[in-house]
Design an enzyme around this catalytic site. Structure first.
Site, PDB file in Angstrom:
ATOM      1  CE  LYS A  69     -49.493 -17.172 -18.994  1.00 18.26           C
ATOM      2  NZ  LYS A  69     -49.571 -18.649 -19.699  1.00 18.26           N
ATOM      3  CG  ASN A  73     -25.849  -7.365  10.093  1.00 22.32           C
ATOM      4  OD1 ASN A  73     -25.376  -7.491  10.571  1.00 22.32           O
ATOM      5  ND2 ASN A  73     -27.236  -7.381  10.821  1.00 22.32           N
ATOM      6  CE1 TYR A  80     -52.443 -23.639 -23.484  1.00 22.20           C
ATOM      7  CE2 TYR A  80     -54.427 -24.349 -22.823  1.00 22.20           C
ATOM      8  CZ  TYR A  80     -53.339 -23.171 -22.277  1.00 22.20           C
ATOM      9  OH  TYR A  80     -53.213 -22.402 -21.438  1.00 22.20           O
ATOM     10  CB  SER A 100     -27.823  -5.704  14.504  1.00 24.35           C
ATOM     11  OG  SER A 100     -28.714  -5.979  15.857  1.00 24.35           O
ATOM     12  CB  SER A 133     -53.752 -16.628 -16.276  1.00 23.14           C
ATOM     13  OG  SER A 133     -54.379 -16.316 -17.381  1.00 23.14           O
ATOM     14  CD  GLN A 147     -54.249 -19.911 -16.874  1.00 19.12           C
ATOM     15  OE1 GLN A 147     -54.805 -19.723 -17.556  1.00 19.12           O
ATOM     16  NE2 GLN A 147     -55.134 -20.014 -15.995  1.00 19.12           N
ATOM     17  CD  GLU A 202     -26.985 -11.414   4.940  1.00 16.67           C
ATOM     18  OE1 GLU A 202     -25.624 -11.897   5.655  1.00 16.67           O
ATOM     19  OE2 GLU A 202     -27.852 -10.818   5.453  1.00 16.67           O
ATOM     20  CB  THR A 205      -7.743 -23.124  -3.448  1.00 20.79           C
ATOM     21  OG1 THR A 205      -5.808 -23.107  -2.237  1.00 20.79           O
ATOM     22  CG2 THR A 205      -6.854 -21.900  -5.024  1.00 20.79           C
ATOM     23  CG  HIS A 206      -9.186 -25.371  -1.240  1.00 20.08           C
ATOM     24  ND1 HIS A 206     -10.247 -27.171  -0.870  1.00 20.08           N
ATOM     25  CD2 HIS A 206      -8.753 -26.006  -2.164  1.00 20.08           C
ATOM     26  CE1 HIS A 206      -9.466 -27.976  -2.111  1.00 20.08           C
ATOM     27  NE2 HIS A 206      -8.317 -27.072  -2.506  1.00 20.08           N
ATOM     28  CE  LYS A 258     -24.888  -8.349  13.617  1.00 20.52           C
ATOM     29  NZ  LYS A 258     -24.220  -9.573  12.742  1.00 20.52           N
ATOM     30  CG  ASN A 286     -54.336 -23.860 -27.653  1.00 21.77           C
ATOM     31  OD1 ASN A 286     -54.675 -22.828 -27.655  1.00 21.77           O
ATOM     32  ND2 ASN A 286     -54.764 -24.428 -28.367  1.00 21.77           N
TER      33      ASN A 286
HETATM   34  N1  ARG Z   1     -54.788 -18.257 -20.054  1.00 23.13           N
HETATM   35  C1  ARG Z   1     -54.277 -19.205 -20.998  1.00 23.13           C
HETATM   36  C2  ARG Z   1     -52.810 -20.236 -20.763  1.00 23.13           C
HETATM   37  O1  ARG Z   1     -52.557 -18.969 -20.700  1.00 23.13           O
HETATM   38  C3  ARG Z   1     -54.174 -19.075 -23.048  1.00 23.13           C
HETATM   39  C4  ARG Z   1     -54.972 -20.439 -23.724  1.00 23.13           C
HETATM   40  C5  ARG Z   1     -55.480 -20.828 -23.045  1.00 23.13           C
HETATM   41  N2  ARG Z   1     -55.849 -21.817 -24.529  1.00 23.13           N
HETATM   42  C6  ARG Z   1     -57.169 -22.718 -24.165  1.00 23.13           C
HETATM   43  N3  ARG Z   1     -56.994 -23.266 -24.910  1.00 23.13           N
HETATM   44  N4  ARG Z   1     -58.267 -22.442 -23.117  1.00 23.13           N
HETATM   45  O2  ARG Z   1     -52.148 -20.651 -21.430  1.00 23.13           O
END
Ligand code: ARG
Length: 457
Positions: free
Chosen positions: A316, A276, A308, A268, A15, A313, A281, A146-147, A274, A101
């Protein structure tokens, strides 16, 4: 296993590409935890000093962090790399009584506290830009729908202040979410807590968390605070999306109520005339992404056993993307509120359909002749149909025409003149004076209250 398989697996489990954003918070967590480990004599002062020194330096030089499976291992690896051969293993002390964790949750909570504050600041700026625009154009009247059909006259200032109140609620929601983000989980370790005699309250204080979580199992399993945050962003983004939709309509020359400078529109490649509204948007489009993030994280979490699981992971990805899209959209809409110009001529033209005076015409009949509203509605409806057929304005009928259509009601010259005065856009708007209504007086009260609320938020 061949190299490319190895690479694939390494990449698959990693990650680091996205969680490196958490570097600063990961280091802060490690520092706070290590301080407490020294206080309870689990780690000796000398070793801790060395590691704390390295961590403090690293915090000032984040790009120095070496790549690893995730940000937590990356910090550890960088420490190792900065230590001489014999003391390399010292880097491992940051693992004492702690797990990735609880660490990852603590990182995310610290990150989110800062981001919520930034987002609230951006919303406040947008609200101030709206107030400024309203104050500058306090008594401009426009046709409200309205509408999407012409309905009643309303002040432009009143109309756009509705956007400010939507955003004010978004601040309230984010502030409320912040309370549940502001909780320390560090010390819950893998999920059961730890046999080391750590002081979780002290660690929470070092990190600036207001509260300490009560159950270690829940603490590492819980991602409600992220779901809640993305849900706040989703509501905020649909607000921005609806504001943009109004502006997109108003920029169409058939409405033409507002104009944007060239840099906030695009041309455009084929149609030279144009201009735009692509930025608007795109905000509308990006709201779909944030809503998608909300659905994704709900789906991610829904069937997971405690505690966990590595699935988490991926939380994020949705979190960071929601923060980015929301902040950028706010910055752009902010610019739009500051730069847009009113086309007062076009706003005035929108009132040429004076059939939007019809409700007040019916109100007049109710007041004057004490008839019930339903009958007044029917009579005025006849008048409007007559005018539409003759392609004339409601207010251009003469007294004979009125009397023919109002029958059995009769109006004399005096009432006819009163009606003329009554069916005036300015008069109607300014006598719509119920609390929260569109009169200038009420709009001023509204602005005062909004400013007061902003100060208290
Ligand atoms: N990179 C992991 C996450 O974002 C960290 C936690 C990993 N924990 C584990 N027991 N493998 O969730």
């Amino acid at each position: 296993m061949n190299i490319s398989d190895k690479d694939l697996l390494k990449k698959f489990v990693s990650s680091f590409d996205y969680d490196k954003i958490l570097a600063k918070y990961d280091i802060e967590n490690n520092i706070a935890y290590l301080k407490n480990l020294v206080e309870i004599n689990v780690v000796n002062k000398k070793d801790a000093k060395k590691i704390l020194g390295l961590l403090t330096n690293l915090k000032k030089n984040l790009p120095k962090i070496l790549e690893s499976e995730d940000i937590h291992f990356a910090v550890e690896k960088t420490l190792e790399n900065n230590l001489k051969n014999k003391s390399k293993s010292l880097a491992g002390i940051i693992r004492t009584a702690r797990s990735r964790n609880d660490l990852v949750v603590s990182d995310e909570r610290l990150y989110l506290k800062e981001e919520i504050e930034l987002i609230i600041h951006l919303i406040k700026e947008t609200i101030l830009a709206i107030i400024n625009l309203a104050e500058k154009n306090l008594d401009i009247i426009m046709c409200g729908n309205t509408h999407l059909q012409p309905a009643q006259p309303v002040l432009f200032s009143h109309y756009i202040l509705s956007f400010a109140w939507m955003l004010e609620r978004d601040i309230e929601r984010l502030k409320d979410c912040y309370i549940r983000v502001n909780v320390s989980v560090l010390g819950c370790a893998a999920f059961a807590g730890t046999t080391f005699n750590i002081d979780r309250i002290k660690i929470a204080n070092y990190l600036g968390f207001k509260n300490v979580s009560q159950n270690s199992v829940d603490s590492v399993s819980d991602r409600d605070f992220i779901i809640e945050f993305i849900s706040c962003c989703s509501v905020l983004m649909i607000h921005l999306s609806r504001i943009c939709e109004e502006f997109i309509l108003w920029l169409n020359p058939n409405f033409g109520y507002i104009e944007l400078p060239k840099e906030l529109t695009t041309g455009s490649s084929i149609m030279p005339q144009k201009q735009n509204p692509d930025y608007l948007e795109l905000i509308r489009g990006k709201s779909a992404k944030v809503i998608g993030n909300l659905v994704s994280i709900l789906t991610l979490m829904k069937g997971l056993p405690l505690t966990y699981n590595r699935d988490m992971q991926e939380d994020k990805i949705y979190l960071f993307n929601s923060v980015d899209e929301t902040k950028n959209s706010l910055k752009v809409i902010n610019k739009i509120f500051k730069e847009l110009r009113l086309n007062k001529k076009k706003l005035l033209q929108s009132l040429k359909f004076d059939y939007i005076l019809a409700t007040e015409f019916a109100n007049f009949l109710v007041n004057k002749f004490k008839i019930e509203f339903k009958s007044a509605h029917k009579i005025v409806n006849n008048c409007v149909n007559y005018c539409k057929e003759k392609e004339i304005r409601l207010t251009s009928m003469n007294i004979e025409e009125y009397n023919k259509l109002l029958s059995p009601i009769k109006i004399d010259k005096k009432i006819f003149n009163e009606l003329k005065v009554r069916l005036d856009f300015g008069n109607i708007v300014n006598s719509t004076n119920s609390f929260g209504g569109t009169s200038v007086k009420q709009v001023k009260v509204q602005i005062k209250n909004l400013k007061k609320m902003l100060k208290s938020l």
